[in-house]
Design a protein around this motif. Sequence first.
Motif, PDB file in Angstrom:
ATOM      1  N   LEU B 126      24.369  33.795  -3.270  1.00 29.70           N
ATOM      2  CA  LEU B 126      23.750  32.526  -3.023  1.00 29.70           C
ATOM      3  C   LEU B 126      22.326  32.811  -2.819  1.00 29.70           C
ATOM      4  N   THR B 127      21.763  33.996  -2.364  1.00 34.65           N
ATOM      5  CA  THR B 127      20.489  34.166  -2.058  1.00 34.65           C
ATOM      6  C   THR B 127      19.717  34.449  -3.498  1.00 34.65           C
ATOM      7  N   HIS B 128      20.447  34.940  -4.374  1.00 38.02           N
ATOM      8  CA  HIS B 128      20.153  35.197  -5.680  1.00 38.02           C
ATOM      9  C   HIS B 128      19.830  33.819  -6.428  1.00 38.02           C
ATOM     10  N   HIS B 129      20.751  33.019  -6.273  1.00 37.54           N
ATOM     11  CA  HIS B 129      20.895  31.472  -6.889  1.00 37.54           C
ATOM     12  C   HIS B 129      19.455  30.833  -6.086  1.00 37.54           C
ATOM     13  N   ALA B 130      19.411  30.947  -4.905  1.00 41.20           N
ATOM     14  CA  ALA B 130      18.317  30.366  -4.315  1.00 41.20           C
ATOM     15  C   ALA B 130      16.846  30.574  -4.715  1.00 41.20           C
ATOM     16  N   LEU B 131      16.789  32.063  -5.078  1.00 43.93           N
ATOM     17  CA  LEU B 131      15.567  32.365  -5.656  1.00 43.93           C
ATOM     18  C   LEU B 131      15.306  31.724  -7.138  1.00 43.93           C
ATOM     19  N   HIS B 132      16.153  31.881  -7.771  1.00 44.84           N
ATOM     20  CA  HIS B 132      16.025  31.143  -9.271  1.00 44.84           C
ATOM     21  C   HIS B 132      15.830  29.757  -9.275  1.00 44.84           C
ATOM     22  N   THR B 133      16.455  28.856  -8.126  1.00 43.93           N
ATOM     23  CA  THR B 133      16.316  27.600  -7.964  1.00 43.93           C
ATOM     24  C   THR B 133      14.805  27.293  -7.414  1.00 43.93           C
ATOM     25  N   LEU B 134      14.304  28.068  -6.624  1.00 45.94           N
ATOM     26  CA  LEU B 134      12.926  28.045  -6.167  1.00 45.94           C
ATOM     27  C   LEU B 134      12.149  28.424  -7.274  1.00 45.94           C
ATOM     28  N   GLY B 135      12.168  29.215  -8.058  1.00 44.33           N
ATOM     29  CA  GLY B 135      11.678  29.738  -9.119  1.00 44.33           C
ATOM     30  C   GLY B 135       9.967  29.987  -8.676  1.00 44.33           C
ATOM     31  N   SER B 136       9.200  29.373  -9.464  1.00 44.35           N
ATOM     32  CA  SER B 136       7.729  29.602  -9.138  1.00 44.35           C
ATOM     33  C   SER B 136       7.311  29.252  -7.833  1.00 44.35           C
ATOM     34  N   ARG B 137       8.096  28.339  -7.391  1.00 46.54           N
ATOM     35  CA  ARG B 137       7.574  27.631  -6.153  1.00 46.54           C
ATOM     36  C   ARG B 137       7.344  28.598  -4.948  1.00 46.54           C
ATOM     37  N   LEU B 138       8.306  29.612  -5.044  1.00 39.65           N
ATOM     38  CA  LEU B 138       8.288  30.937  -4.310  1.00 39.65           C
ATOM     39  C   LEU B 138       6.754  31.342  -4.228  1.00 39.65           C
ATOM     40  N   TYR B 139       6.126  31.259  -5.335  1.00 37.40           N
ATOM     41  CA  TYR B 139       4.605  31.949  -5.416  1.00 37.40           C
ATOM     42  C   TYR B 139       3.519  30.598  -4.829  1.00 37.40           C
ATOM     43  N   GLY B 140       4.294  29.544  -4.853  1.00 37.09           N
ATOM     44  CA  GLY B 140       3.322  28.497  -4.217  1.00 37.09           C
ATOM     45  C   GLY B 140       2.840  27.457  -5.211  1.00 37.09           C
ATOM     46  N   PHE B 141       3.465  27.686  -6.349  1.00 35.09           N
ATOM     47  CA  PHE B 141       2.947  26.578  -7.523  1.00 35.09           C
ATOM     48  C   PHE B 141       4.106  25.953  -8.375  1.00 35.09           C
ATOM     49  N   THR B 142       3.747  24.984  -9.272  1.00 28.83           N
ATOM     50  CA  THR B 142       4.941  24.622  -9.958  1.00 28.83           C
ATOM     51  C   THR B 142       3.798  24.313 -11.403  1.00 28.83           C
ATOM     52  N   GLN B 143       4.517  24.391 -12.683  1.00 27.97           N
ATOM     53  CA  GLN B 143       3.817  24.091 -13.774  1.00 27.97           C
ATOM     54  C   GLN B 143       3.625  22.453 -13.628  1.00 27.97           C
ATOM     55  N   GLU B 144       2.382  22.153 -13.797  1.00 29.98           N
ATOM     56  CA  GLU B 144       2.306  20.800 -13.788  1.00 29.98           C
ATOM     57  C   GLU B 144       2.336  20.090 -14.973  1.00 29.98           C
ATOM     58  N   VAL B 145       2.747  19.075 -15.363  1.00 28.22           N
ATOM     59  CA  VAL B 145       3.463  18.587 -16.703  1.00 28.22           C
ATOM     60  C   VAL B 145       2.069  17.786 -17.403  1.00 28.22           C
ATOM     61  N   PHE B 146       1.155  17.423 -16.124  1.00 29.62           N
ATOM     62  CA  PHE B 146      -0.194  16.745 -16.771  1.00 29.62           C
ATOM     63  C   PHE B 146      -1.405  17.511 -15.978  1.00 29.62           C
ATOM     64  N   ASN B 147      -2.466  17.795 -16.502  1.00 31.75           N
ATOM     65  CA  ASN B 147      -3.561  18.023 -15.791  1.00 31.75           C
ATOM     66  C   ASN B 147      -4.243  16.687 -15.442  1.00 31.75           C
ATOM     67  N   ASP B 148      -4.071  16.114 -14.233  1.00 30.29           N
ATOM     68  CA  ASP B 148      -4.405  14.884 -13.794  1.00 30.29           C
ATOM     69  C   ASP B 148      -5.797  14.271 -14.145  1.00 30.29           C
ATOM     70  N   LYS B 149      -6.571  15.141 -14.202  1.00 30.50           N
ATOM     71  CA  LYS B 149      -7.969  14.843 -14.330  1.00 30.50           C
ATOM     72  C   LYS B 149      -8.072  14.449 -15.901  1.00 30.50           C
ATOM     73  N   ASN B 150      -7.524  15.305 -16.678  1.00 32.02           N
ATOM     74  CA  ASN B 150      -7.723  15.112 -18.182  1.00 32.02           C
ATOM     75  C   ASN B 150      -6.851  13.794 -18.636  1.00 32.02           C
ATOM     76  N   THR B 151      -5.781  13.552 -17.827  1.00 27.13           N
ATOM     77  CA  THR B 151      -4.944  12.475 -18.307  1.00 27.13           C
ATOM     78  C   THR B 151      -5.862  11.291 -18.091  1.00 27.13           C
ATOM     79  N   GLU B 152      -6.365  11.107 -16.861  1.00 28.86           N
ATOM     80  CA  GLU B 152      -7.160  10.002 -16.191  1.00 28.86           C
ATOM     81  C   GLU B 152      -8.121   9.815 -17.611  1.00 28.86           C
ATOM     82  N   VAL B 153      -8.989  10.348 -17.982  1.00 28.90           N
ATOM     83  CA  VAL B 153      -9.899  10.250 -18.873  1.00 28.90           C
ATOM     84  C   VAL B 153      -9.136   9.625 -20.190  1.00 28.90           C
TER      85      VAL B 153
END
Lengths: 212, 212
Positions: B126-153
């Motif tokens: 379950l620890t293994h699954h938990a790590l996969h679940t948290l994915g890159s959030r473990l490193y404090g980030f997630t892939q942003e689907v938009f770069n908000d600044k650009n999208t705004e423009v």
Amino acid sequence: VALSRDRVLRVAVALADEGGIESLSMRKLAHKLRVVPMALYKHVADKEELLDGMVDVVVGEIDPPATGIPWRNAIRQRILSARRALLRHPWSAQVIESRRHPTPVVLAYLDSTMGMFREAGFSVDLTHHALHTLGSRLYGFTQEVFNDKNTEVDVQATVAEMQGKYPHIVALASSVYHDDASVVGRGCDDQFEFEFALDLLLEGIERSRDRR
Amino acid sequence: VALSRDRVLRVAVALADEGGIESLSMRKLAHKLRVVPMALYKHVADKEELLDGMVDVVVGEIDPPATGIPWRNAIRQRILSARRALLRHPWSAQVIESRRHPTPVVLAYLDSTMGMFREAGFSVDLTHHALHTLGSRLYGFTQEVFNDKNTEVDVQATVAEMQGKYPHIVALASSVYHDDASVVGRGCDDQFEFEFALDLLLEGIERSRDRR
DNA sequence: ACCTGAACACCGTTCAAGT
DNA sequence: ACCTGAACACCGTTCAAGT
């Protein structure tokens, strides 16, 4: 064979599939197309636009939404379709992550996925949260904490030393490889892990909606 | 001022903080250190190892686990600490994603996080699954689907045209920017979204454990 | 007007010549 | 033995010269 934007992109994708993205250069691509490097700039403004176009090729391989089935299953299937597309092109996750501006093709994919949530009765806000929650899984990938192949080698080489420093990693590796010491096995089942996380997320997202 | 691996890494981090990762080259780094380019190779095997070392600097800024508080809160706090470290160095998410082999510093961070799950009664699997679940959030980030600044423009420029093509994206943007048409607002609250997803995941992970 | 060779301004890294 | 200038093998892209 005449040069066209489409052919440039297709051959670029093929080249990256074969040799990895780091081996793809404008010069090599031109050579493969039996064309002088500057000829590419007729079809593509610069290398960034080439990479955008390559992403579009991959995103274009994602199946359209299924209709007539429950939303959770439809979204699940779509994301797994995205994953299959990405796995066909091992370089694409990294390239998608490096893009700054979404292209129209990517915008269309995201918009249609948002539509699936909206039709399932999600508010605009909850749809927004859902997209953030799914994060890069929308594109069919997650950042792998380990490259399993490499980890296997590392563990194999220094398992005794690692046991002291990283006991939990060693315990996990031992379990995953179904072998207590010598670490020879099938490695971790990425597909299972992806679906485990995806289902956990979709479950949580559904609960968020029903709580309101 | 003598050259050392530590100083090389610190200055490299500072340079990337200022000018972005794409502007960091071995030659510019050497210049900044008032040293000939080849002098760097005494302290770092190649550019890959330099980038590994820079990641180590960032990961080294993540707070150690809190003790004496419930596991879910402790893990939550740790991941938010990781996020703060990453946000201090805007280039680091991208560089972390590009690494192939985890360094000892990264292994230690992951191992200690795994330990937090194990102590909370999670099985190795379950620890293994938990790590996969948290994915890159473990490193404090997630892939942003938009770069908000650009999208705004983009939205601002062509909102009418986009309404037809991407109705759900426009609806979301309108809602997020608290403005139905002209799109002038604060943008989306990334910190809120990160914590929303993180809590949803931790909740789901806890439920998985309790179901067994 | 279109196409393209040469050139420019960079890279990371090798290597041999200097101390 | 250590250090380093020059060189090598590349890049993406500009630009001016050719058709």
